[in-house]
Scaffold this active site. Structure first.
Site, short mmCIF file in Angstrom:
data_model
loop_
_atom_site.label_atom_id
_atom_site.label_comp_id
_atom_site.label_asym_id
_atom_site.label_seq_id
_atom_site.Cartn_x
_atom_site.Cartn_y
_atom_site.Cartn_z
N ALA A 79 0.83 -1.21 0.00
CA ALA A 79 0.00 0.00 0.00
C ALA A 79 0.87 1.26 0.00
O ALA A 79 1.98 1.26 0.55
CB ALA A 79 -0.92 0.00 1.22
N HIS A 80 0.36 2.30 -0.64
CA HIS A 80 0.99 3.63 -0.66
C HIS A 80 2.38 3.61 -1.29
O HIS A 80 3.24 4.42 -0.94
CB HIS A 80 1.03 4.24 0.75
CG HIS A 80 -0.27 4.16 1.47
ND1 HIS A 80 -1.38 4.90 1.09
CD2 HIS A 80 -0.67 3.38 2.51
CE1 HIS A 80 -2.39 4.60 1.88
NE2 HIS A 80 -1.99 3.68 2.75
N ARG A 81 2.61 2.65 -2.19
CA ARG A 81 3.89 2.50 -2.89
C ARG A 81 5.05 2.23 -1.93
O ARG A 81 6.20 2.51 -2.22
CB ARG A 81 4.17 3.72 -3.78
CG ARG A 81 3.07 3.93 -4.83
CD ARG A 81 3.43 4.87 -5.92
NE ARG A 81 4.62 4.52 -6.66
CZ ARG A 81 4.68 3.59 -7.62
NH1 ARG A 81 3.61 2.91 -7.95
NH2 ARG A 81 5.81 3.37 -8.26
N LEU A 82 4.75 1.64 -0.79
CA LEU A 82 5.78 1.25 0.18
C LEU A 82 6.14 -0.21 -0.07
O LEU A 82 6.04 -1.07 0.81
CB LEU A 82 5.27 1.48 1.61
CG LEU A 82 4.82 2.91 1.91
CD1 LEU A 82 4.23 2.99 3.32
CD2 LEU A 82 5.98 3.89 1.74
N HIS A 83 6.54 -0.50 -1.29
CA HIS A 83 6.77 -1.86 -1.76
C HIS A 83 7.90 -2.54 -1.01
O HIS A 83 8.74 -1.90 -0.38
CB HIS A 83 7.11 -1.86 -3.26
CG HIS A 83 6.19 -1.02 -4.08
ND1 HIS A 83 4.82 -1.15 -4.03
CD2 HIS A 83 6.44 -0.03 -4.97
CE1 HIS A 83 4.27 -0.29 -4.85
NE2 HIS A 83 5.23 0.41 -5.44
#
Length: 192
Positions: free
Chosen positions: A169-173
């Site tokens: 989520a939220h580009r917190l890969h």
């Protein structure tokens, strides 16, 4: 959580087979031409073990020419339904004739005939030309087994680097990277 990238790949591939609608074994293959220009296309993974990742193709194709000149490649698996990707980099070698023969024997007859009929990657004046060549090959091998063409076989990418990317989520890969270190692997994380 495993620290063996091959075991992790097998687990992710098993999940992809269950969730991807088409060609869970599709991978982008990147090579480099003599002019230094990168070239990428989709191929199908046909084998994987600790030695590497195997695909098959016409050895007179553009990709084969590029691999002959610079035997290194990058692979990318993207499984959209799982929101994952795997990146692989390493040297490329030819698969043995025995291994190529064994795989070729498992292909559908029309795919076998197509390997004989196609001058893969070369200019084609009209679709009818290829279809006529296919019919000629059908007649040539009618009633018998279709042997593997001498210009067709496998390639193995032996990984020196494997990266596993998981969407968060939220580009917190999450990015796990494995780099070959002698007979083993060094594992680390990368910022998303």
């Amino acid at each position: 959580m495993t620290n063996d990238p091959h075991a992790l790949f097998r687990a992710w591939m098993a999940e992809a087979r269950a969730s991807e609608l088409n060609d869970s074994n599709a991978m982008a293959l990147a090579t480099v031409g003599a002019d230094g220009m990168p070239s990428v296309r989709m191929v199908l993974l046909k084998g994987h073990d600790e030695r590497g990742f195997v695909f098959y193709t016409n050895r007179e194709s553009r990709k084969a020419g590029e691999l002959a000149a610079d035997p290194q490649a990058a692979l990318l698996f993207h499984w959209k339904s799982l929101r994952r990707q795997v990146r692989i980099e390493g040297p490329v070698s030819l698969v043995s004739d025995e291994e190529s023969d064994a795989y070729f024997a498992t292909r559908s007859r029309d795919s076998q005939l197509g390997a004989w009929a196609s001058d893969q990657s070369r200019p084609l004046d009209a679709r009818a030309t290829f279809e006529a060549r296919f019919e000629e090959v059908q007649a040539r091998f009618e009633g018998g087994d279709v042997p593997r063409p001498p210009h067709w076989g496998g390639y193995r990418v032996t990984p020196v680097r494997i990266e596993f990317w998981q969407d968060r989520a939220h580009r917190l890969h999450e990015r796990r990277v494995f780099v070959r270190d002698g007979d083993g692997w060094q594992e680390g994380l990368l910022y998303p």
